[in-house]
Design a protein around this motif. Structure first.
Motif, mmCIF file in Angstrom:
data_model
loop_
_atom_site.group_PDB
_atom_site.id
_atom_site.type_symbol
_atom_site.label_atom_id
_atom_site.label_comp_id
_atom_site.label_asym_id
_atom_site.label_seq_id
_atom_site.Cartn_x
_atom_site.Cartn_y
_atom_site.Cartn_z
ATOM 1 N N ILE A 1 0.835 -1.206 0.000
ATOM 2 C CA ILE A 1 0.000 0.000 0.000
ATOM 3 C C ILE A 1 0.869 1.255 0.000
ATOM 4 C CG2 ILE A 1 -1.648 1.335 1.369
ATOM 5 C CD1 ILE A 1 -2.863 -1.369 2.235
ATOM 6 N N ILE A 2 1.947 1.232 0.764
ATOM 7 C CA ILE A 2 2.868 2.380 0.789
ATOM 8 C C ILE A 2 3.500 2.577 -0.591
ATOM 9 C CG2 ILE A 2 5.061 3.220 1.719
ATOM 10 C CD1 ILE A 2 4.259 1.903 4.382
ATOM 11 N N MET A 3 3.893 1.479 -1.248
ATOM 12 C CA MET A 3 4.465 1.575 -2.585
ATOM 13 C C MET A 3 3.467 2.186 -3.561
ATOM 14 S SD MET A 3 6.870 -1.675 -3.563
ATOM 15 C CE MET A 3 5.688 -2.944 -3.131
ATOM 16 N N MET A 4 2.221 1.741 -3.479
ATOM 17 C CA MET A 4 1.201 2.267 -4.383
ATOM 18 C C MET A 4 1.006 3.768 -4.177
ATOM 19 S SD MET A 4 -1.573 -0.873 -4.182
ATOM 20 C CE MET A 4 -2.694 -0.193 -5.389
ATOM 21 N N PHE A 5 0.988 4.191 -2.928
ATOM 22 C CA PHE A 5 0.836 5.617 -2.642
ATOM 23 C C PHE A 5 2.041 6.402 -3.155
ATOM 24 C CE2 PHE A 5 1.528 9.315 0.096
ATOM 25 C CZ PHE A 5 0.307 9.966 -0.048
ATOM 26 N N PHE A 6 3.234 5.855 -2.939
ATOM 27 C CA PHE A 6 4.458 6.531 -3.375
ATOM 28 C C PHE A 6 4.492 6.667 -4.897
ATOM 29 C CE2 PHE A 6 8.766 5.969 -5.101
ATOM 30 C CZ PHE A 6 9.368 7.121 -4.626
ATOM 31 N N ILE A 7 4.169 5.592 -5.608
ATOM 32 C CA ILE A 7 4.196 5.621 -7.070
ATOM 33 C C ILE A 7 3.147 6.582 -7.614
ATOM 34 C CG2 ILE A 7 3.716 4.229 -9.133
ATOM 35 C CD1 ILE A 7 5.037 1.875 -7.649
ATOM 36 N N TRP A 8 1.962 6.566 -7.031
ATOM 37 C CA TRP A 8 0.890 7.434 -7.510
ATOM 38 C C TRP A 8 1.218 8.905 -7.300
ATOM 39 C CZ3 TRP A 8 -2.810 7.153 -10.787
ATOM 40 C CH2 TRP A 8 -3.841 8.107 -10.787
ATOM 41 N N ARG A 9 1.879 9.226 -6.186
ATOM 42 C CA ARG A 9 2.163 10.615 -5.854
ATOM 43 C C ARG A 9 3.520 11.096 -6.377
ATOM 44 N NH1 ARG A 9 -1.761 13.767 -4.702
ATOM 45 N NH2 ARG A 9 -0.365 15.069 -3.471
ATOM 46 N N SER A 10 4.329 10.194 -6.894
ATOM 47 C CA SER A 10 5.679 10.559 -7.323
ATOM 48 C C SER A 10 5.653 11.506 -8.517
ATOM 49 C CB SER A 10 6.470 9.300 -7.687
ATOM 50 O OG SER A 10 7.729 9.642 -8.216
ATOM 51 N N ASN A 11 6.470 12.546 -8.452
ATOM 52 C CA ASN A 11 6.603 13.495 -9.556
ATOM 53 C C ASN A 11 7.709 13.098 -10.524
ATOM 54 O OD1 ASN A 11 4.553 15.271 -8.652
ATOM 55 N ND2 ASN A 11 5.981 16.209 -7.189
ATOM 56 N N THR A 12 8.541 12.116 -10.123
ATOM 57 C CA THR A 12 9.647 11.689 -10.987
ATOM 58 C C THR A 12 9.218 10.615 -11.977
ATOM 59 O OG1 THR A 12 10.357 10.044 -9.346
ATOM 60 C CG2 THR A 12 11.358 12.238 -9.223
ATOM 61 N N LEU A 13 8.091 9.957 -11.690
ATOM 62 C CA LEU A 13 7.587 8.916 -12.581
ATOM 63 C C LEU A 13 6.523 9.526 -13.481
ATOM 64 C CD1 LEU A 13 7.251 6.058 -9.960
ATOM 65 C CD2 LEU A 13 9.091 6.372 -11.623
ATOM 66 N N LYS A 14 6.910 9.818 -14.715
ATOM 67 C CA LYS A 14 6.013 10.486 -15.651
ATOM 68 C C LYS A 14 5.871 9.665 -16.922
ATOM 69 C CE LYS A 14 7.312 15.090 -13.978
ATOM 70 N NZ LYS A 14 7.868 16.411 -14.333
ATOM 71 N N PRO A 15 4.764 9.864 -17.653
ATOM 72 C CA PRO A 15 4.582 9.149 -18.928
ATOM 73 C C PRO A 15 5.724 9.433 -19.880
ATOM 74 C CG PRO A 15 2.537 10.192 -18.246
ATOM 75 C CD PRO A 15 3.613 10.711 -17.328
ATOM 76 N N THR A 16 6.173 8.396 -20.577
ATOM 77 C CA THR A 16 7.244 8.564 -21.557
ATOM 78 C C THR A 16 6.655 8.518 -22.959
ATOM 79 O OG1 THR A 16 7.650 6.177 -21.474
ATOM 80 C CG2 THR A 16 9.011 7.580 -20.086
ATOM 81 N N LYS A 17 7.450 8.887 -23.918
ATOM 82 C CA LYS A 17 6.987 8.962 -25.302
ATOM 83 C C LYS A 17 6.573 7.594 -25.801
ATOM 84 C CE LYS A 17 8.416 10.540 -29.900
ATOM 85 N NZ LYS A 17 9.523 11.102 -30.696
ATOM 86 N N ARG A 18 5.384 7.502 -26.387
ATOM 87 C CA ARG A 18 4.869 6.248 -26.923
ATOM 88 C C ARG A 18 4.993 6.230 -28.435
ATOM 89 N NH1 ARG A 18 1.769 2.960 -23.605
ATOM 90 N NH2 ARG A 18 1.915 1.647 -25.455
#
Length: 278
Positions: free
Chosen positions: A249-266
């Motif tokens: 649950i902590i991982m899910m919250f961290f990933i959802w709120r992280s600003n460093t994990l952004k969509p990459t070019k598809r």
């Protein structure tokens, strides 16, 4: 052309059901025929099904987002690997502490075996993410939204972790569905956050690799690096489940709120940007 038209006329939910039905039948057959019980067998079927469905829709396999195409993709893979390794270590630490156990270092590390182990878990994680967060998840996501996609994939993902040729109780099935389902939601969230499978592959690999090296219960008593020493009478399954749930649950919250994990070019043809409906 007729085959393509026939496939494209099928509603998405039916295509996904056909996909998973074939995968589950294959898993059952592999349980009966041990020679087929291999991640290569499962992946081969998932690859063929994905190829056929995507070809009928006029899209390449690479549209599923499993090929690293830029530096951000590689960074996301390494981030996922680090998160997965760290999360399992934290979960294992709490589990061992709650069960009054301790780890004893074996004093022996085989570099060749370690490299093989790394490759095995990289391949296994890639195959699982491609199979379950690839075509079926992304198709459901495009047409029915994230909630349907996330919840629908948890069931076949749980079935994959069961031995279909052996009898299990409904309690065992529900527990497997609950535990693997939480992992499925976590990996699906990685895709929702980045738009590719790279992060989920890294996280999946990190968790499984650390799990293979750090024993958390008597069933995992000895690995290449450590032996778990504890009084078996003090062991309780909840001491494994509770840290697992908490860390997940902590991982899910961290990933959802992280600003460093952004969509990459598809690449062109990606499934997630479709707007048409059946």
């Amino acid at each position: 052309m007729e085959k393509k038209k026939l496939i494209n006329q099928l509603p998405v939910w039916l295509r996904v059901n056909v996909y998973f039905t074939i995968i589950i039948i294959a898993a059952y057959v592999a349980g009966v025929v041990p020679a087929l019980d291999s991640i290569f067998f499962y992946f081969g079927i998932a690859l063929l099904l994905s190829f056929l469905f995507l070809k009928a829709e006029g899209k390449p396999l690479t549209s599923l987002g499993f090929v690293p195409a830029c530096a951000t993709d590689w960074k996301n893979f390494l981030r996922g690997l680090f998160i997965g390794l760290s999360a399992l270590l934290i979960s294992a630490g709490f589990t061992i502490w709650l069960n009054d156990g301790r780890l004893v270092y074996t004093g022996h590390v085989d570099p060749i075996f370690l490299l093989i182990l790394i490759f095995i878990h990289l391949w296994s994680s890639f195959a699982q993410e491609f199979t379950y967060r690839g075509y079926p998840f992304q198709r459901l996501l495009t047409w029915y939204g994230p909630w349907v996609a996330q919840l629908a994939v948890t069931l076949p993902f749980a079935v994959m972790h069961l031995k279909l040729n052996t009898s299990i109780t409904w309690q065992q099935f529900l527990m497997t569905w609950l535990t693997t389902g939480l992992g499925s939601l976590l990996y699906g969230l990685c895709y929702l956050k980045t738009g590719k499978l790279i992060l989920s592959i890294g996280l999946h690999m990190g968790w499984n690799l650390a799990q293979a090296l750090i024993p958390r219960s008597p069933a995992e008593n000895k690995t290449m690096l450590f032996i778990l020493v504890q009084d078996g009478r003090r062991y309780h399954p909840l001491h494994v489940l509770l840290p697992y749930f908490g860390v997940s649950i902590i991982m899910m919250f961290f990933i959802w709120r992280s600003n460093t994990l952004k969509p990459t070019k598809r690449e062109p043809g990606t499934l997630i940007h479709e707007t048409n409906s059946l």
